[in-house]
Design a protein around this motif. Structure first.
Motif, PDB file in Angstrom:
ATOM      1  N   GLN A  57       0.829  -1.218   0.000  1.00  0.00           N
ATOM      2  CA  GLN A  57       0.000   0.000   0.000  1.00  0.00           C
ATOM      3  C   GLN A  57       0.856   1.258   0.000  1.00  0.00           C
ATOM      4  OE1 GLN A  57      -2.744  -0.980   3.355  1.00  0.00           O
ATOM      5  NE2 GLN A  57      -4.285  -0.224   1.912  1.00  0.00           N
ATOM      6  N   GLY A  58       1.930   1.263   0.774  1.00  0.00           N
ATOM      7  CA  GLY A  58       2.808   2.428   0.827  1.00  0.00           C
ATOM      8  C   GLY A  58       3.502   2.687  -0.491  1.00  0.00           C
ATOM      9  N   VAL A  59       4.005   1.619  -1.114  1.00  0.00           N
ATOM     10  CA  VAL A  59       4.689   1.758  -2.398  1.00  0.00           C
ATOM     11  C   VAL A  59       3.698   2.171  -3.482  1.00  0.00           C
ATOM     12  CG1 VAL A  59       5.943   0.506  -4.210  1.00  0.00           C
ATOM     13  CG2 VAL A  59       6.587   0.211  -1.812  1.00  0.00           C
ATOM     14  N   ALA A  60       2.499   1.606  -3.451  1.00  0.00           N
ATOM     15  CA  ALA A  60       1.477   1.979  -4.442  1.00  0.00           C
ATOM     16  C   ALA A  60       1.145   3.459  -4.329  1.00  0.00           C
ATOM     17  CB  ALA A  60       0.233   1.126  -4.271  1.00  0.00           C
ATOM     18  N   ALA A  61       1.006   3.968  -3.104  1.00  0.00           N
ATOM     19  CA  ALA A  61       0.704   5.389  -2.902  1.00  0.00           C
ATOM     20  C   ALA A  61       1.868   6.263  -3.378  1.00  0.00           C
ATOM     21  CB  ALA A  61       0.391   5.663  -1.436  1.00  0.00           C
ATOM     22  N   ALA A  62       3.087   5.858  -3.054  1.00  0.00           N
ATOM     23  CA  ALA A  62       4.263   6.622  -3.493  1.00  0.00           C
ATOM     24  C   ALA A  62       4.378   6.612  -5.011  1.00  0.00           C
ATOM     25  CB  ALA A  62       5.528   6.041  -2.855  1.00  0.00           C
ATOM     26  N   TYR A  63       4.149   5.457  -5.624  1.00  0.00           N
ATOM     27  CA  TYR A  63       4.279   5.347  -7.071  1.00  0.00           C
ATOM     28  C   TYR A  63       3.195   6.148  -7.791  1.00  0.00           C
ATOM     29  CZ  TYR A  63       5.865   3.137 -11.407  1.00  0.00           C
ATOM     30  OH  TYR A  63       6.383   2.909 -12.661  1.00  0.00           O
ATOM     31  N   LEU A  64       2.032   6.232  -7.214  1.00  0.00           N
ATOM     32  CA  LEU A  64       0.971   7.059  -7.790  1.00  0.00           C
ATOM     33  C   LEU A  64       1.395   8.530  -7.790  1.00  0.00           C
ATOM     34  CD1 LEU A  64      -1.876   7.262  -8.971  1.00  0.00           C
ATOM     35  CD2 LEU A  64      -2.744   7.412  -6.627  1.00  0.00           C
ATOM     36  N   ARG A  65       1.997   8.994  -6.685  1.00  0.00           N
ATOM     37  CA  ARG A  65       2.503  10.372  -6.634  1.00  0.00           C
ATOM     38  C   ARG A  65       3.606  10.574  -7.675  1.00  0.00           C
ATOM     39  NH1 ARG A  65       3.640   9.260  -1.638  1.00  0.00           N
ATOM     40  NH2 ARG A  65       5.717  10.157  -1.775  1.00  0.00           N
ATOM     41  N   ILE A  66       4.473   9.575  -7.798  1.00  0.00           N
ATOM     42  CA  ILE A  66       5.592   9.650  -8.750  1.00  0.00           C
ATOM     43  C   ILE A  66       5.075   9.743 -10.183  1.00  0.00           C
ATOM     44  CG2 ILE A  66       7.456   8.276  -9.770  1.00  0.00           C
ATOM     45  CD1 ILE A  66       7.963   7.229  -6.834  1.00  0.00           C
ATOM     46  N   THR A  67       4.137   8.876 -10.543  1.00  0.00           N
ATOM     47  CA  THR A  67       3.668   8.843 -11.931  1.00  0.00           C
ATOM     48  C   THR A  67       2.890  10.093 -12.322  1.00  0.00           C
ATOM     49  OG1 THR A  67       1.691   7.578 -11.324  1.00  0.00           O
ATOM     50  CG2 THR A  67       3.622   6.320 -12.069  1.00  0.00           C
ATOM     51  N   SER A  68       2.366  10.812 -11.344  1.00  0.00           N
ATOM     52  CA  SER A  68       1.613  12.029 -11.666  1.00  0.00           C
ATOM     53  C   SER A  68       2.437  13.302 -11.447  1.00  0.00           C
ATOM     54  CB  SER A  68       0.323  12.080 -10.840  1.00  0.00           C
ATOM     55  OG  SER A  68       0.618  12.127  -9.463  1.00  0.00           O
ATOM     56  N   ALA A  69       3.693  13.177 -11.065  1.00  0.00           N
ATOM     57  CA  ALA A  69       4.537  14.348 -10.798  1.00  0.00           C
ATOM     58  C   ALA A  69       4.911  15.070 -12.087  1.00  0.00           C
ATOM     59  CB  ALA A  69       5.796  13.920 -10.057  1.00  0.00           C
ATOM     60  N   SER A  70       4.985  16.384 -12.008  1.00  0.00           N
ATOM     61  CA  SER A  70       5.364  17.185 -13.169  1.00  0.00           C
ATOM     62  C   SER A  70       6.877  17.418 -13.235  1.00  0.00           C
ATOM     63  CB  SER A  70       4.647  18.537 -13.129  1.00  0.00           C
ATOM     64  OG  SER A  70       5.041  19.258 -11.971  1.00  0.00           O
ATOM     65  N   SER A  71       7.611  16.876 -12.297  1.00  0.00           N
ATOM     66  CA  SER A  71       9.064  17.076 -12.247  1.00  0.00           C
ATOM     67  C   SER A  71       9.817  16.192 -13.240  1.00  0.00           C
ATOM     68  CB  SER A  71       9.587  16.805 -10.836  1.00  0.00           C
ATOM     69  OG  SER A  71       9.189  15.516 -10.420  1.00  0.00           O
ATOM     70  N   HIS A  72       9.088  15.289 -13.884  1.00  0.00           N
ATOM     71  CA  HIS A  72       9.750  14.420 -14.854  1.00  0.00           C
ATOM     72  C   HIS A  72       8.792  14.020 -15.972  1.00  0.00           C
ATOM     73  CE1 HIS A  72       8.529  10.517 -12.579  1.00  0.00           C
ATOM     74  NE2 HIS A  72       7.698  11.480 -12.319  1.00  0.00           N
ATOM     75  N   LEU A  73       9.398  13.513 -17.057  1.00  0.00           N
ATOM     76  CA  LEU A  73       8.667  13.102 -18.268  1.00  0.00           C
ATOM     77  C   LEU A  73       9.122  11.706 -18.673  1.00  0.00           C
ATOM     78  CD1 LEU A  73       9.635  16.294 -20.285  1.00  0.00           C
ATOM     79  CD2 LEU A  73       7.462  15.954 -19.116  1.00  0.00           C
ATOM     80  N   ARG A  74       8.330  11.080 -19.500  1.00  0.00           N
ATOM     81  CA  ARG A  74       8.699   9.802 -20.130  1.00  0.00           C
ATOM     82  C   ARG A  74       9.121   8.739 -19.126  1.00  0.00           C
ATOM     83  NH1 ARG A  74      10.980  13.854 -23.158  1.00  0.00           N
ATOM     84  NH2 ARG A  74       9.983  14.208 -25.155  1.00  0.00           N
ATOM     85  N   LEU A  75       8.308   8.543 -18.118  1.00  0.00           N
ATOM     86  CA  LEU A  75       8.589   7.539 -17.105  1.00  0.00           C
ATOM     87  C   LEU A  75       8.497   6.142 -17.710  1.00  0.00           C
ATOM     88  CD1 LEU A  75       7.516   7.512 -13.476  1.00  0.00           C
ATOM     89  CD2 LEU A  75       7.037   5.495 -14.840  1.00  0.00           C
ATOM     90  N   VAL A  76       9.500   5.319 -17.449  1.00  0.00           N
ATOM     91  CA  VAL A  76       9.527   3.930 -17.904  1.00  0.00           C
ATOM     92  C   VAL A  76       9.808   3.060 -16.686  1.00  0.00           C
ATOM     93  CG1 VAL A  76      10.729   2.228 -19.331  1.00  0.00           C
ATOM     94  CG2 VAL A  76      10.376   4.553 -20.204  1.00  0.00           C
ATOM     95  N   GLU A  77       8.889   2.166 -16.396  1.00  0.00           N
ATOM     96  CA  GLU A  77       9.110   1.238 -15.282  1.00  0.00           C
ATOM     97  C   GLU A  77      10.126   0.199 -15.724  1.00  0.00           C
ATOM     98  OE1 GLU A  77       6.529  -2.008 -12.913  1.00  0.00           O
ATOM     99  OE2 GLU A  77       5.677   0.029 -12.909  1.00  0.00           O
ATOM    100  N   LEU A  78      11.201   0.083 -14.952  1.00  0.00           N
ATOM    101  CA  LEU A  78      12.268  -0.862 -15.276  1.00  0.00           C
ATOM    102  C   LEU A  78      11.985  -2.249 -14.715  1.00  0.00           C
ATOM    103  CD1 LEU A  78      15.271   1.489 -14.472  1.00  0.00           C
ATOM    104  CD2 LEU A  78      14.404   0.860 -16.750  1.00  0.00           C
ATOM    105  N   GLY A  79      11.364  -2.288 -13.554  1.00  0.00           N
ATOM    106  CA  GLY A  79      11.080  -3.579 -12.952  1.00  0.00           C
ATOM    107  C   GLY A  79      10.290  -3.432 -11.669  1.00  0.00           C
ATOM    108  N   ARG A  80       9.667  -4.521 -11.276  1.00  0.00           N
ATOM    109  CA  ARG A  80       8.962  -4.584  -9.994  1.00  0.00           C
ATOM    110  C   ARG A  80       9.064  -6.005  -9.501  1.00  0.00           C
ATOM    111  NH1 ARG A  80       3.220  -2.640  -9.332  1.00  0.00           N
ATOM    112  NH2 ARG A  80       3.912  -0.944 -10.640  1.00  0.00           N
ATOM    113  N   SER A  81       9.049  -6.138  -8.177  1.00  0.00           N
ATOM    114  CA  SER A  81       9.167  -7.465  -7.612  1.00  0.00           C
ATOM    115  C   SER A  81       8.609  -7.481  -6.203  1.00  0.00           C
ATOM    116  CB  SER A  81      10.637  -7.885  -7.660  1.00  0.00           C
ATOM    117  OG  SER A  81      11.204  -8.170  -6.463  1.00  0.00           O
ATOM    118  N   VAL A  82       8.265  -8.662  -5.748  1.00  0.00           N
ATOM    119  CA  VAL A  82       7.802  -8.861  -4.381  1.00  0.00           C
ATOM    120  C   VAL A  82       8.856  -9.699  -3.682  1.00  0.00           C
ATOM    121  CG1 VAL A  82       6.007  -9.863  -2.933  1.00  0.00           C
ATOM    122  CG2 VAL A  82       5.388  -8.744  -5.077  1.00  0.00           C
TER     123      VAL A  82
END
Length: 155
Positions: A57-82
């Motif tokens: 839940q914490g990572v999902a909330a942080a990643y949502l803020r990251i993906t909607s941030a205007s401080s960067h463009l062209r976000l590419v997810e490199l990987g995810r894991s549990v």
């Protein structure tokens, strides 16, 4: 409790200064502290590579803020894991200045499953997480300002 980890790269938005990156990291650190998320943001001033880990839940909330941030463009997810253990428990968030070539190497490395190996020969290409680990290891325990290269500041 299994932890979620996500790594991504992106392009720094035009006009975003190192001071703004510092402010973003401070805000993220405060938020992450409350949600159990840890991580690191690497930048060469033009590109970002960030790794975050923690409860889903914490990572999902942080990643949502990251993906909607205007401080960067062209976000590419490199990987995810549990996984079951944190790789980088050192900071709720810290940004570090890195050389463009080091960032490029980490970005194009193998991020499948955020794999690490028990043994690495000199003939193997490091994985993405191994590259990030090598880049942040000199800063573990260092409390100098974010752009500082341990006494040899280049910013």
């Amino acid at each position: 409790m299994p932890l979620l980890a996500i790594a991504y790269c992106s392009q720094v938005s035009p006009g975003v200064s190192l001071l703004q990156i510092d402010e973003l990291a401070e805000k993220a650190s405060a938020h992450n502290l409350n949600t159990g998320v840890t991580g690191v943001l690497l930048t060469d001033g033009k590109r970002f590579l960030q790794y975050i880990e923690g409860p889903e839940q914490g990572v999902a909330a942080a990643y949502l803020r990251i993906t909607s941030a205007s401080s960067h463009l062209r976000l590419v997810e490199l990987g995810r894991s549990v996984g079951a253990a944190r790789r980088f428990p050192h900071w709720s968030m810290r940004w570090l200045a890195v050389e463009p070539e080091d960032l490029r190497i980490a970005e194009v490395s193998d991020w499948r499953g955020l794999a690490t190996r028990q043994e690495v020969s000199m003939f193997q290409v490091p994985t993405g997480i191994e590259c990030v680990t090598a880049l942040i290891n000199p800063y573990i325990g260092c409390e100098r300002p974010p752009g500082c290269i341990c006494g040899d500041c280049r910013w």
